[in-house]
Structures are given as C-alpha cells and as structure tokens.
Design an enzyme around this catalytic site. Structure first.
Site: not given
Ligand code: GNR
Ligand code: NI
Length: 167
Positions: A46, A137, A91-92, A133-134, A51
């Site tokens: 995601g 952000h 998270c990236l 999660h997104e 980001q």
């Molecule tokens: O790549 C991602 N893996 C992930 C794994 C578990 C819960 C959420 C995520 S999102 C993350 C990519 C990211 O940072 N999205 O904002």
């Molecule tokens: Ni993230």
C-alpha cells in the site's frame, strides 16, 4: 510514470493532514500511476500520497503477490467498523520495523475510483488493515504512534542511525 521518493519517519512532513481531491482529472490519474509504480518498486502492499510528500487524500493498495489487483481510493472514508484484530504491521516510511497493532477487523469504506465514481467496499483481513493504515497516513498518523513511548524512542533512534549511515 515515475518512482517517487518515500519520506521516512520521523520526518515531520509525515504529520501533514492531507486535503480532499477536489476533482479527479488526468493530473490525479498521473499521480496515481506514479504511486502504484513507487509501491510496486518498493515493494509494498500500500501507499498513501502523504508518503511521497503529496498532501492529497489518495491511497493505492495491492495485496496480491502477482501485483495484478490494484485498488485505488480517492477521498476514502470508513463508514462502518466491526470487531478487533491485532496484526503485525510494517511501513515503507518506517523501514525494517514490524510491530503488532490492533485495529477494526471488518470495515466498510466509501471512496471515489480513478474515474471519480463513488463506490463502497466491505473488507476484512489484510486489506482492511491496510486501508486503515493508509487512511492514518492521510491524517498525519504513522503506525508507531500506537506503540509505547519506549518503543517509539527506540525506533526513532534506530532510523536516525540508519539515515546517518546512508548519507
Ligand atoms: O507494505 C506494507 N505492508 C504492510 C503490512 C502490514 C500492515 C500494513 C502494511 S502497509 C505497508 C506499506 C505502507 O507503508 N503503506 O503506508
Ligand atoms: Ni505506511
């Protein structure tokens, strides 16, 4: 298409509240293409526009191994939440850190697609976790905000050290 630079925690730009997309036009579709390319390249499941330092309410998600099911959410809103589930998240923007977070197990999300058409989707499992999660952000939140102060301090030190080494 272009791969964009991803901001890393504790960058204060990750704290920006993203603004709604006023109109889904070609420039927005171009941005979505860049977001998808950046997410697949990373690789991640995601990416929120925040980001890549674009403060508009846009999310791309693809949880498939084959990278063939891209979901696009413009101006997403969670309109229903059910249950609770704890999952290990990464998270990236927080590279190399994985910690459990508790969120709603099942959600209904309302958004616009890349043609500007409204849709609703009821989801659970990893996709539901990822959407939450997104959207965090887009509201300037990062998953480490749910962890203890001690864990947050350790993560911040570790990432600052990694960034010094990378320079
Ligand atoms: O790549 C991602 N893996 C992930 C794994 C578990 C819960 C959420 C995520 S999102 C993350 C990519 C990211 O940072 N999205 O904002
Ligand atoms: Ni993230």
């Amino acid at each position: 298409m272009a791969i964009r630079n991803i901001l890393h925690y504790p960058d204060s730009r990750l704290r920006t509240q993203a603004k709604p997309v006023p109109e889904v036009d070609d420039a927005i579709r171009q941005l979505i293409d860049d977001m998808a390319e950046t997410m697949y390249d990373a690789p991640g499941i995601g990416l929120a526009a925040t980001q890549i330092n674009v403060h508009l309410r846009i999310v791309v998600i693809d949880i498939t191994r084959e990278h063939n099911q891209l979901h696009v959410f413009i101006n997403p809103e969670i309109i229903d939440r059910q249950g609770e589930e704890t999952m290990e998240e990464g998270c990236l923007s927080v590279p190399g850190i994985y910690e459990p977070v508790t969120r709603a197990e099942k959600i209904t999300v309302k958004a616009l697609d890349k043609n500007g058409a409204p849709f609703e989707l009821e989801v659970e499992g990893l996709l539901a976790v990822c959407i939450q999660h997104e959207i965090d952000h887009l509201d300037g939140k990062v998953f480490v905000d749910y962890l203890s102060r001690l864990k947050q301090q350790r993560i911040q030190k570790k990432l600052e050290k990694q960034q010094r080494v990378a320079m």
